[in-house]
Design a protein around this motif. Structure first.
Motif, mmCIF file in Angstrom:
data_model
loop_
_atom_site.group_PDB
_atom_site.id
_atom_site.type_symbol
_atom_site.label_atom_id
_atom_site.label_comp_id
_atom_site.label_asym_id
_atom_site.label_seq_id
_atom_site.Cartn_x
_atom_site.Cartn_y
_atom_site.Cartn_z
ATOM 1 N N GLU A 142 0.837 -1.207 0.000
ATOM 2 C CA GLU A 142 0.000 0.000 0.000
ATOM 3 C C GLU A 142 0.871 1.255 0.000
ATOM 4 O OE1 GLU A 142 -3.075 2.378 -0.530
ATOM 5 O OE2 GLU A 142 -3.209 0.185 -0.613
ATOM 6 N N ARG A 143 1.995 1.220 0.670
ATOM 7 C CA ARG A 143 2.905 2.364 0.673
ATOM 8 C C ARG A 143 3.489 2.597 -0.720
ATOM 9 N NH1 ARG A 143 4.966 3.545 6.333
ATOM 10 N NH2 ARG A 143 3.487 2.389 7.612
ATOM 11 N N ILE A 144 3.752 1.531 -1.428
ATOM 12 C CA ILE A 144 4.220 1.677 -2.813
ATOM 13 C C ILE A 144 3.113 2.331 -3.642
ATOM 14 C CG2 ILE A 144 4.911 0.463 -4.912
ATOM 15 C CD1 ILE A 144 6.085 -1.707 -2.978
ATOM 16 N N ARG A 145 1.881 1.866 -3.462
ATOM 17 C CA ARG A 145 0.755 2.439 -4.203
ATOM 18 C C ARG A 145 0.662 3.944 -3.959
ATOM 19 N NH1 ARG A 145 -4.055 4.262 -3.618
ATOM 20 N NH2 ARG A 145 -5.653 3.956 -5.177
ATOM 21 N N GLU A 146 0.775 4.349 -2.712
ATOM 22 C CA GLU A 146 0.715 5.781 -2.384
ATOM 23 C C GLU A 146 1.847 6.544 -3.071
ATOM 24 O OE1 GLU A 146 0.773 5.882 1.894
ATOM 25 O OE2 GLU A 146 -1.210 4.938 2.040
ATOM 26 N N ALA A 147 3.049 5.982 -3.067
ATOM 27 C CA ALA A 147 4.195 6.644 -3.694
ATOM 28 C C ALA A 147 4.023 6.729 -5.211
ATOM 29 C CB ALA A 147 5.485 5.903 -3.346
ATOM 30 N N VAL A 148 3.533 5.664 -5.816
ATOM 31 C CA VAL A 148 3.314 5.662 -7.271
ATOM 32 C C VAL A 148 2.263 6.704 -7.638
ATOM 33 C CG1 VAL A 148 2.355 4.298 -9.180
ATOM 34 C CG2 VAL A 148 4.133 3.318 -7.718
ATOM 35 N N HIS A 149 1.147 6.691 -6.931
ATOM 36 C CA HIS A 149 0.101 7.676 -7.228
ATOM 37 C C HIS A 149 0.614 9.094 -7.011
ATOM 38 C CE1 HIS A 149 -3.741 5.642 -8.240
ATOM 39 N NE2 HIS A 149 -3.023 4.594 -7.847
ATOM 40 N N GLY A 150 1.378 9.315 -5.960
ATOM 41 C CA GLY A 150 1.931 10.639 -5.695
ATOM 42 C C GLY A 150 2.869 11.113 -6.779
ATOM 43 N N ALA A 151 3.571 10.194 -7.402
ATOM 44 C CA ALA A 151 4.519 10.544 -8.455
ATOM 45 C C ALA A 151 3.849 10.757 -9.815
ATOM 46 C CB ALA A 151 5.585 9.458 -8.583
ATOM 47 N N VAL A 152 2.655 10.184 -10.007
ATOM 48 C CA VAL A 152 2.054 10.158 -11.344
ATOM 49 C C VAL A 152 0.789 11.001 -11.481
ATOM 50 C CG1 VAL A 152 1.030 8.633 -13.098
ATOM 51 C CG2 VAL A 152 3.043 7.878 -11.818
ATOM 52 N N GLU A 153 -0.055 11.004 -10.476
ATOM 53 C CA GLU A 153 -1.375 11.651 -10.609
ATOM 54 C C GLU A 153 -1.262 13.099 -11.069
ATOM 55 O OE1 GLU A 153 -3.450 11.224 -6.893
ATOM 56 O OE2 GLU A 153 -4.049 9.168 -7.376
ATOM 57 N N GLY A 154 -2.118 13.430 -12.040
ATOM 58 C CA GLY A 154 -2.221 14.804 -12.506
ATOM 59 C C GLY A 154 -1.174 15.240 -13.505
ATOM 60 N N LEU A 155 -0.255 14.361 -13.860
ATOM 61 C CA LEU A 155 0.784 14.747 -14.823
ATOM 62 C C LEU A 155 0.266 14.656 -16.256
ATOM 63 C CD1 LEU A 155 4.011 13.045 -13.426
ATOM 64 C CD2 LEU A 155 3.335 15.459 -13.269
ATOM 65 N N SER A 156 0.774 15.522 -17.080
ATOM 66 C CA SER A 156 0.469 15.481 -18.516
ATOM 67 C C SER A 156 1.274 14.354 -19.157
ATOM 68 C CB SER A 156 0.867 16.807 -19.172
ATOM 69 O OG SER A 156 2.291 16.941 -19.155
ATOM 70 N N PRO A 157 0.841 13.899 -20.336
ATOM 71 C CA PRO A 157 1.649 12.897 -21.047
ATOM 72 C C PRO A 157 3.077 13.386 -21.290
ATOM 73 C CG PRO A 157 -0.524 13.043 -22.028
ATOM 74 C CD PRO A 157 -0.423 14.168 -21.024
ATOM 75 N N GLU A 158 3.228 14.670 -21.550
ATOM 76 C CA GLU A 158 4.570 15.221 -21.776
ATOM 77 C C GLU A 158 5.460 15.021 -20.549
ATOM 78 O OE1 GLU A 158 5.681 19.664 -21.671
ATOM 79 O OE2 GLU A 158 5.521 19.193 -23.822
ATOM 80 N N ASP A 159 4.919 15.318 -19.368
ATOM 81 C CA ASP A 159 5.709 15.166 -18.144
ATOM 82 C C ASP A 159 5.939 13.700 -17.782
ATOM 83 O OD1 ASP A 159 6.129 17.865 -17.799
ATOM 84 O OD2 ASP A 159 4.471 18.116 -16.392
ATOM 85 N N VAL A 160 4.952 12.854 -17.959
ATOM 86 C CA VAL A 160 5.117 11.431 -17.650
ATOM 87 C C VAL A 160 6.227 10.819 -18.511
ATOM 88 C CG1 VAL A 160 3.998 9.158 -17.758
ATOM 89 C CG2 VAL A 160 2.767 11.093 -16.825
ATOM 90 N N ASN A 161 6.333 11.270 -19.741
ATOM 91 C CA ASN A 161 7.308 10.715 -20.678
ATOM 92 C C ASN A 161 8.639 11.467 -20.708
ATOM 93 O OD1 ASN A 161 5.695 8.542 -21.845
ATOM 94 N ND2 ASN A 161 4.405 10.191 -22.630
ATOM 95 N N ALA A 162 8.752 12.578 -19.979
ATOM 96 C CA ALA A 162 9.965 13.399 -20.006
ATOM 97 C C ALA A 162 11.150 12.677 -19.377
ATOM 98 C CB ALA A 162 9.707 14.713 -19.271
ATOM 99 N N ARG A 163 12.319 12.950 -19.938
ATOM 100 C CA ARG A 163 13.580 12.452 -19.380
ATOM 101 C C ARG A 163 14.413 13.671 -18.997
ATOM 102 N NH1 ARG A 163 15.901 8.177 -23.539
ATOM 103 N NH2 ARG A 163 16.915 7.286 -21.711
ATOM 104 N N LEU A 164 15.003 13.651 -17.824
ATOM 105 C CA LEU A 164 15.770 14.805 -17.360
ATOM 106 C C LEU A 164 17.030 15.035 -18.176
ATOM 107 C CD1 LEU A 164 15.356 14.469 -13.483
ATOM 108 C CD2 LEU A 164 14.030 15.860 -15.108
#
Length: 169
Positions: free
Chosen positions: A12-34
């Motif tokens: 469940e802690r992993i789920r919270e971390a994954v959702h926190g890292a991903v929710e609300g991001l645009s496709p551009e940001d989800v696919n961006a590489r630093l």
């Protein structure tokens, strides 16, 4: 707290971390590489989910969600359907592009559900069962599940770092 509750809490802690890292991001940001060789959030979350799906399904003796719910077709990735991202080159990492944050989270949540259902059904004796005898010492179910938890938390943390870096741009 028993072993099943402890494992379910960890996932469940992993789920919270994954959702926190991903929710609300645009496709551009989800696919961006630093930078040109960095992992994107898309690759990190896809990879941690594929590893969890692969390892837990094997231990539970069930079909991977990737196949049973046809996530492979939804992601349309340019490599064999069995790929998990392990050992991927920078070019292969770049090829993991998703249409939306919701796609990533949909697959992750489906795997999370199967994982939690499995770990909640375990008893302590099951954790001592060998799931991979090719290692010395052989890998037990307990060790395998902790390995998945540790790997997933690292990748979820990396995804959160990437998100934070993108937000500070």
């Amino acid at each position: 707290m028993n072993s099943q509750d402890l494992l379910a809490d960890g996932f469940e802690r992993i789920r919270e971390a994954v959702h926190g890292a991903v929710e609300g991001l645009s496709p551009e940001d989800v696919n961006a590489r630093l930078d040109a060789d960095a992992n994107s959030i898309a690759w990190l979350v896809w990879h941690l989910t594929r590893i969890q799906d692969d390892h837990v399904a094997d231990a539970a003796d069930v079909e991977q969600v990737w196949f049973s719910q046809d996530w492979a077709a939804r992601f349309e990735l340019p490599f064999p359907k069995e790929a998990t991202g392990y050992g991927h080159s920078s070019k292969q990492v770049a090829a993991v592009r998703v249409q939306s944050a919701e796609l990533l989270l949909g697959y992750y949540d489906a795997v999370h559900e199967q994982t939690v259902r499995f770990v909640r059904g375990l008893d302590d004796a099951a954790l001592d069962g060998v799931v991979d005898a090719s290692w010395s010492p052989p890998v037990t179910l307990g060790v395998r599940l902790i390995s998945v938890l540790a790997d997933d938390l690292q990748h979820a943390g990396q995804a959160a770092f990437v998100r934070g870096s993108l937000e500070r741009r």
